[in-house]
Scaffold this motif. Structure first.
Motif, PDB file in Angstrom:
ATOM      1  N   LYS A  46     -12.116  18.686  -0.228  1.00 49.65           N
ATOM      2  CA  LYS A  46     -10.911  18.490  -1.030  1.00 49.65           C
ATOM      3  C   LYS A  46     -10.038  17.387  -0.419  1.00 49.65           C
ATOM      4  N   GLY A  47      -9.898  17.418   0.889  1.00 52.90           N
ATOM      5  CA  GLY A  47      -9.105  16.392   1.570  1.00 52.90           C
ATOM      6  C   GLY A  47      -9.694  15.004   1.385  1.00 52.90           C
ATOM      7  N   ALA A  48     -11.013  14.900   1.519  1.00 52.25           N
ATOM      8  CA  ALA A  48     -11.662  13.592   1.372  1.00 52.25           C
ATOM      9  C   ALA A  48     -11.563  13.111  -0.070  1.00 52.25           C
ATOM     10  N   ARG A  49     -11.659  14.047  -1.031  1.00 53.68           N
ATOM     11  CA  ARG A  49     -11.596  13.689  -2.459  1.00 53.68           C
ATOM     12  C   ARG A  49     -10.201  13.244  -2.883  1.00 53.68           C
ATOM     13  N   SER A  50      -9.184  13.552  -2.072  1.00 54.29           N
ATOM     14  CA  SER A  50      -7.831  13.134  -2.427  1.00 54.29           C
ATOM     15  C   SER A  50      -7.676  11.621  -2.325  1.00 54.29           C
ATOM     16  N   LEU A  51      -8.661  10.966  -1.730  1.00 55.29           N
ATOM     17  CA  LEU A  51      -8.678   9.502  -1.650  1.00 55.29           C
ATOM     18  C   LEU A  51      -9.675   8.979  -2.673  1.00 55.29           C
ATOM     19  N   GLU A  52      -9.421   7.781  -3.177  1.00 53.60           N
ATOM     20  CA  GLU A  52     -10.358   7.202  -4.146  1.00 53.60           C
ATOM     21  C   GLU A  52     -11.418   6.371  -3.463  1.00 53.60           C
ATOM     22  N   GLY A  53     -12.581   6.337  -4.087  1.00 56.06           N
ATOM     23  CA  GLY A  53     -13.608   5.409  -3.637  1.00 56.06           C
ATOM     24  C   GLY A  53     -14.487   5.936  -2.527  1.00 56.06           C
ATOM     25  N   ILE A  54     -14.605   7.239  -2.451  1.00 55.51           N
ATOM     26  CA  ILE A  54     -15.479   7.831  -1.424  1.00 55.51           C
ATOM     27  C   ILE A  54     -16.578   8.650  -2.092  1.00 55.51           C
ATOM     28  N   SER A  55     -17.813   8.432  -1.637  1.00 55.85           N
ATOM     29  CA  SER A  55     -18.902   9.307  -2.073  1.00 55.85           C
ATOM     30  C   SER A  55     -18.981  10.481  -1.114  1.00 55.85           C
TER      31      SER A  55
END
Lengths: 189, 189, 189, 189
Positions: free
Chosen positions: C48-57
């Protein structure tokens, strides 16, 4: 011989019996996991150190061969492992995880460790402390080697510098012997 | 020359400027605490490794001489310490405790460590991990040496076996050099 | 439009392309081992934390499902484990031991960790540092959470005091989210 | 009363005397370093636990007040410290470094530890293991608390979540008491 004399003798006999019974054959279990033979060589040196004292029963076995009863019966457990990726190998963790926990039957047993690692400072301390932590979870009393150079237990470097491609060096085998002797002295107390 | 041409030139200049500014002279601070000279010898080997790359500013200083600005300005901090009783010396802990914390200004800086210890596995790993833990508290990015034999940083044994009474052995100085070079490569990225 | 204008546009396009190409979809692999579901809950908070940023697989998987290619392709690996007897479970050690080592293909990838443990201070730090040590053996760059309370990674206490018999507490899930976000920010750089 | 009767009485008296002499007043030294009062509160709980047993002499002192003779005379040393930057404070390291080493006079004494830290898993385990490592350097026998939740010693979280801004929580004080009692039981053996 009157009553008081008989009592006196009886007391002495009881004292002796108690002495013999409680001191007789404290048992040290040396448990090792060895693929290359290096950790086994260290285990044998630990055993040699313990055997230098009289009145100790010794069990020296690979972790795969050890029964739960042998763990429960031992007064001291000396556990040895190689280093895999700066940590314990899975087989050693499985062995530790198989130890009886209910009722904490290993509490107050003496625990000590030894380790072999490929290079200088690439996990030897870490693996010794890993085993020590698990022993503390079981309530064991932790003891290191008989000199401060073997403070956490007996360690050996077996794959770097002058130690590469050689049998385990005498400097490390001596630490293992010292560890066995030190644990032996403690179980005899 | 028309507007678009001027813009084009301006963009190129800005890009160059940005390139030069951001890439110019990343700074590595090598901070060491040394009583016997062994940790200083390792520090100098770390510096030699970093100097083998072009375009790096290097500060090599004893922890007593380092200013807060030098800490703040550095892109990487490489900290070296001896082992005292299997732990960091008080002076190194005092140095670490003096690092600026408010606003976490050391966050995202690269951190690496080196260590010298008297004997095999009597605290070298522990002290490297102690320094790494403090660096992680500050949010630094941790990197080890350039080979897995220097995984946690560069370590040296200086007081046991064949290493006793000798200058720091070449095998350990090479690890220190590798550490300096590796950190250098990272700050140049 | 004259030559200089075309050049200008070309430069912009190339810059954009370069930007898009180098920034496109850095990949974070979140690998966890979970028996009770607690470590999985932490893994999902990291995601969830990583998904809060755009442009990450993002790849979020149990360690048993992860292929070697997924490890090789990832820019960052975030590994999560429970605590067994103050150490890593055998399954997590087996996973780590399966990582490709020849040529050190994981070198320079970002590494981060999270952990769940039954009680206060009975191995959470130890297990985080165990995973960090193995990552350092592979030459990875280690990063902790986004606050000093998650310095070594994100940890959760799940079986003692007010935390016993409850889902993973929000205070710990927030640390996991922060860890995912922090690793995300780094791979986007 | 004849000769044998007198002998019998003499033996009994000697046995009693020996019992009284060897068992009388084993001494536990509780040494703590406390700035905020939290570690002192834990130290007092450790003392309470030890006092719950009869026949133990107890010295409870800040590390600054402890003499070398008190260290030498103690049968057990229980050392408590806060966490500073995931490590021991310099003052505690200085105290440890002042311990007599020549001839290893602390060998075979029982050692145990307790710790207070601001947040969950930000150095409590590390600091407990730091103190344990130093004790092992001196050849001490290490023991943890009386439950597996205090395996490495007694730890307290004092600055995060529900524990912030509160006196040391009862859950942690109970662990400290258990540690004092467990060490007490061992020195009485």
């Amino acid at each position: 011989m009157n009553w008081s004399k008989w009592s006196f003798v009886a007391v002495i006999i009881l004292l002796k019996f108690d002495f013999v019974f409680s001191q007789a054959s404290p048992t040290i279990l040396i448990a090792y996991y060895s693929q290359s033979g290096n950790t086994k060589a260290m285990a044998e040196a630990v055993a040699k150190g313990a055997r230098s004292l009289e009145g100790i029963s010794l069990i020296l076995k690979s972790i795969q061969e050890i029964s739960q009863n042998e763990l429960l019966f031992a007064d001291a457990i000396i556990l040895g492992s190689p280093v895999y990726n700066a940590n314990l190998p899975p087989a050693v963790m499985e062995f530790i995880n198989s130890w009886p926990y209910e009722g904490r039957p290993l509490k107050d047993k003496i625990g000590a460790v030894f380790v072999t690692g490929g290079g200088f400072s690439i996990g030897e301390e870490a693996v010794m402390l890993s085993m020590i932590r698990s022993m503390l979870i079981h309530g064991m009393l932790i003891v290191g080697g008989d000199e401060s150079e073997a403070a956490f237990g007996a360690s050996a470097i077996t794959g770097e510098g002058a130690f590469a491609g050689q049998p385990v060096d005498e400097i490390f085998l001596r630490k293992a012997e010292g560890l066995g002797r030190r644990v032996g002295e403690l179980v005899l107390k």
